[in-house]
Design an enzyme around this catalytic site. Structure first.
Site, PDB file in Angstrom:
ATOM      1  N   SER A   1      -1.190   4.161   3.912  1.00 19.63           N
ATOM      2  CA  SER A   1      -0.854   4.179   2.629  1.00 19.63           C
ATOM      3  C   SER A   1       0.044   4.316   2.107  1.00 19.63           C
ATOM      4  O   SER A   1       1.036   5.874   1.523  1.00 19.63           O
ATOM      5  CB  SER A   1      -1.551   3.006   1.704  1.00 19.63           C
ATOM      6  OG  SER A   1      -0.805   1.606   1.052  1.00 19.63           O
ATOM      7  N   PHE A   2      -0.272   4.680   0.426  1.00 18.74           N
ATOM      8  CA  PHE A   2       0.218   5.271  -0.190  1.00 18.74           C
ATOM      9  C   PHE A   2       0.158   6.933  -0.393  1.00 18.74           C
ATOM     10  O   PHE A   2       0.800   7.996  -0.383  1.00 18.74           O
ATOM     11  CB  PHE A   2      -0.630   5.561  -1.739  1.00 18.74           C
ATOM     12  CG  PHE A   2      -0.162   6.103  -3.347  1.00 18.74           C
ATOM     13  CD1 PHE A   2       1.811   5.343  -3.937  1.00 18.74           C
ATOM     14  CD2 PHE A   2      -0.825   6.246  -3.881  1.00 18.74           C
ATOM     15  CE1 PHE A   2       1.436   6.651  -4.946  1.00 18.74           C
ATOM     16  CE2 PHE A   2      -0.316   7.479  -4.697  1.00 18.74           C
ATOM     17  CZ  PHE A   2       0.905   7.353  -5.844  1.00 18.74           C
TER      18      PHE A   2
END
Length: 309
Positions: free
Chosen positions: A102-103
């Site tokens: 993700s991030f």
């Protein structure tokens, strides 16, 4: 590989915490968690991966057991990229692989284009190597304003941290993260909370709010330029029920994903692999067996990134 050691690496504002598995003399892999998660994100995956690597999962600043940033300093994506540079300097790594969820994948991708000679392989777990907003760059200034206003609001409020019972903390977490199983939620909360006399408090810095306030969204033109800078081999593991649901028709998320795929294929050619896996955005934590085989084969593959002449 169940055994791990805890690391505390000094930085000017305190320390960055990390967990390490395997021999320090083995090829290193840096594991980067998602927004508001922590290093426990990789606890169920790493035991399934090849033993002949040294895995280090760090807590980004303000997450998990890492120190919060100094007062007045914002949590912008480029600061997390700097966190990586500090960590690898402390570990004396010259060249390593990155696995980001993700991030963490976006931060890892940005690092890999700024310091291309340092990154051998880049594994993206249901994420992109650089942040693209479905609407292009038109919302970027709105996000920047939101980030500044939120930080000033938190600084002004001075409210004490909320103490809640372990059960209530778990239920709140599950309500806000419907794609995480109860077992995995407990794992993330174990490192994401601190026990006090009357219950639990969240460790994370309250200056962090929406991920888009921190993300460095770039134009498609800069995306192509950043991709051309990469020297790493890239594996993108896409969860079918994940963040960008590629099976939806005619929506902006799908258009973003198609642009990313076309760009990475045309720029990286045989250095890019794309694989779809069943499950949702947290597949590496909920169902690590769905991705472990692909990651293992990719890590063990012998091609190395081309050195610029």
């Amino acid at each position: 590989m169940g055994l791990f050691s805890e690391l505390k690496l000094a930085v000017p504002w305190g320390h960055i915490a990390a967990k390490a598995w395997g021999s320090q003399h083995a090829p290193p892999v840096l594991c980067l968690h998602g927004w508001l998660d922590n290093a426990n994100s990789f606890d169920r995956l790493i035991p399934l991966l090849p033993k002949d690597f040294h895995y280090v999962a760090m807590d980004f600043g303000g997450h998990g057991l890492s120190s919060h940033y100094s007062p007045g300093l914002p949590y912008y994506q480029e600061n997390f990229v700097s966190d990586i540079r500090r960590v690898v300097a402390a570990l004396k790594w010259k060249r390593f692989s990155i696995m980001g969820h993700s991030f963490g994948g976006v931060v890892g991708g940005m690092f890999s284009s700024i310091f291309p000679e340092m990154v051998d392989k880049l594994i993206l777990l249901d994420t992109l190597p650089f942040a693209l907003d479905a609407k292009g760059v038109e919302d970027v200034l709105t996000y920047r304003r939101g980030a500044i206003e939120h930080m000033l609001q938190v600084e002004a409020s001075q409210k004490p941290r909320q103490v809640v019972s372990p059960e209530e903390m778990l239920q709140r977490f599950l309500k806000n993260n419907s794609h995480v199983s109860e077992e995995c939620a407990r794992l993330l909360l174990q490192r994401g909370t601190t026990e006090v006399a009357t219950g639990l408090i969240m460790n994370r810095d309250r200056r962090m709010a929406l991920p888009e306030y921190s993300m460095d969204f770039i134009s498609r033109e800069l995306f192509v330029h950043s991709a051309k800078k990469l020297q790493a081999h890239v594996l993108l593991l896409k969860a079918i029920q994940g963040y960008y649901n590629v099976r939806r028709e005619n929506d902006s998320d799908r258009n973003v994903m198609l642009f990313v795929m076309d760009t990475l294929k045309s720029v990286l050619k045989e250095r890019f692999q794309y694989i779809e896996v069943p499950d949702n955005h947290y597949v590496h934590l909920n169902q690590p067996q769905n991705v472990a085989g692909f990651i293992s084969a990719f890590l063990l593959s012998k091609e190395t990134a081309p050195h610029e002449l």
